[in-house]
Design an enzyme around this catalytic site. Structure first.
Site, PDB file in Angstrom:
ATOM      1  N   SER A 135     -66.538  89.691 -20.452  1.00  0.00           N
ATOM      2  CA  SER A 135     -66.700  88.239 -20.689  1.00  0.00           C
ATOM      3  C   SER A 135     -65.672  87.405 -19.938  1.00  0.00           C
ATOM      4  O   SER A 135     -65.331  86.304 -20.371  1.00  0.00           O
ATOM      5  CB  SER A 135     -66.618  87.915 -22.190  1.00  0.00           C
ATOM      6  OG  SER A 135     -67.464  88.765 -22.924  1.00  0.00           O
ATOM      7  N   ARG A 136     -65.162  87.929 -18.845  1.00  0.00           N
ATOM      8  CA  ARG A 136     -64.169  87.220 -18.011  1.00  0.00           C
ATOM      9  C   ARG A 136     -62.857  86.942 -18.753  1.00  0.00           C
ATOM     10  O   ARG A 136     -62.064  86.099 -18.339  1.00  0.00           O
ATOM     11  CB  ARG A 136     -64.747  85.897 -17.446  1.00  0.00           C
ATOM     12  CG  ARG A 136     -65.980  86.112 -16.546  1.00  0.00           C
ATOM     13  CD  ARG A 136     -65.596  86.977 -15.351  1.00  0.00           C
ATOM     14  NE  ARG A 136     -66.644  87.096 -14.340  1.00  0.00           N
ATOM     15  CZ  ARG A 136     -67.384  88.192 -14.128  1.00  0.00           C
ATOM     16  NH1 ARG A 136     -67.239  89.274 -14.899  1.00  0.00           N
ATOM     17  NH2 ARG A 136     -68.254  88.224 -13.154  1.00  0.00           N
ATOM     18  N   LEU A 137     -62.618  87.696 -19.849  1.00  0.00           N
ATOM     19  CA  LEU A 137     -61.344  87.550 -20.579  1.00  0.00           C
ATOM     20  C   LEU A 137     -60.362  88.594 -20.050  1.00  0.00           C
ATOM     21  O   LEU A 137     -59.916  89.494 -20.765  1.00  0.00           O
ATOM     22  CB  LEU A 137     -61.568  87.704 -22.093  1.00  0.00           C
ATOM     23  CG  LEU A 137     -62.531  86.689 -22.710  1.00  0.00           C
ATOM     24  CD1 LEU A 137     -62.654  86.905 -24.217  1.00  0.00           C
ATOM     25  CD2 LEU A 137     -62.042  85.268 -22.441  1.00  0.00           C
TER      26      LEU A 137
ATOM     27  N   VAL B 131     -70.287  91.392 -11.609  1.00  0.00           N
ATOM     28  CA  VAL B 131     -69.855  92.694 -12.133  1.00  0.00           C
ATOM     29  C   VAL B 131     -69.261  92.453 -13.506  1.00  0.00           C
ATOM     30  O   VAL B 131     -68.450  91.535 -13.687  1.00  0.00           O
ATOM     31  CB  VAL B 131     -68.781  93.338 -11.207  1.00  0.00           C
ATOM     32  CG1 VAL B 131     -68.215  94.609 -11.826  1.00  0.00           C
ATOM     33  CG2 VAL B 131     -69.372  93.626  -9.837  1.00  0.00           C
TER      34      VAL B 131
END
Ligand SMILES: Cc1cc2nc3c(=O)[nH]c(=O)nc-3n(C[C@H](O)[C@H](O)[C@H](O)COP(=O)(O)O)c2cc1C
Length: 216
Positions: A194-196, A13
């Site tokens: 971006s998983r940040l 996701v």
């Protein structure tokens, strides 16, 4: 008909609903948790008040299960259960626990960790009295966490108690009650691209809360 087997490794996701800045959060993290829980209820997230409760048994083994948050108050977060259950025994021996809320629709997670105290008999009675009658009888019927012979045994217990109580008010079993988790640490997580992700942690120091941002 069997469903196609999903490739779990490729399930992904991308988060990007919102960001979370230090100034967005209430200075009292319990009020902030309450606000996020209300937003989840209105989203609507089904069972928005369902949380994972983690406790530890005396051999150091962690145990996790779902319970429902029934109130957020100045001391902390309340939940109710059978106090003879596995979780009740674990909390009696080791009164530290963690609670976890995850609301996928909001891409938010909250982690709470701290000490747990049983609620008073008066608090237990007040909440038990609000429960639907059949749930009150269910509390008597189920020796939670103990092995039982089969489903039929449970249903028989329930029917017997239903007949036994008749039209009378159902008193609270003395082993049924609540706890308040008094958090020492509360972390708010908001999914970002971006998983940040954003992670802001409140840590209790004396009677103050200190806030830190953690790497995702
Ligand atoms: C959505 C959901 C809500 C639940 N709410 C509660 C609850 O509020 N209290 C409770 O004792 N068990 C609740 N349960 C059942 C627990 O997850 C668990 O099976 C039970 O409390 C026994 O746990 P234990 O053997 O570790 O004590 C809930 C389960 C689900 C899936």
């Amino acid at each position: 008909m069997s469903l196609p087997r999903p490739s779990l490794a490729s399930l992904r996701v991308e988060y990007g609903r919102a960001g979370l800045a230090e100034g967005d959060l209430h200075s009292d993290p319990l009020l902030q948790y309450e606000q996020w829980l209300h937003e989840a209820v209105h989203a609507p997230v089904e069972d928005a008040n369902a949380v994972t409760l983690a406790t530890v048994s005396s051999d150091g083994q962690p145990h996790a299960r779902t319970v429902l948050v029934k109130a957020i108050e100045a001391r902390g977060v309340q939940f109710f259960t059978n106090q003879n259950s596995h979780k009740g025994q674990e909390l009696a021996a080791h009164p530290q626990a963690a609670l976890l809320s995850f609301w996928p629709a909001l891409q938010r997670q909250v982690r709470l960790e701290g000490w747990v105290e049983p609620l008073t008999s008066a608090e237990n009675d007040a909440y038990f009295a609000e429960r639907p009658r059949l749930s009150q009888i269910g509390a008597w019927a189920s020796p939670q966490s103990q092995p039982i012979a089969d489903r039929q045994w449970l249903e028989q217990q329930f029917s017997l108690l239903l007949a036994q109580f008749g039209e009378d008010p159902v008193p609270r079993p003395t082993h049924w009650g609540g706890y308040v988790l008094k958090p020492q640490r509360i972390e708010f997580w908001q999914g970002r691209p971006s998983r940040l992700h954003d992670r802001l942690v409140f840590q209790r120091v004396g009677d103050q809360w200190q806030v830190q941002r953690l790497a995702p």
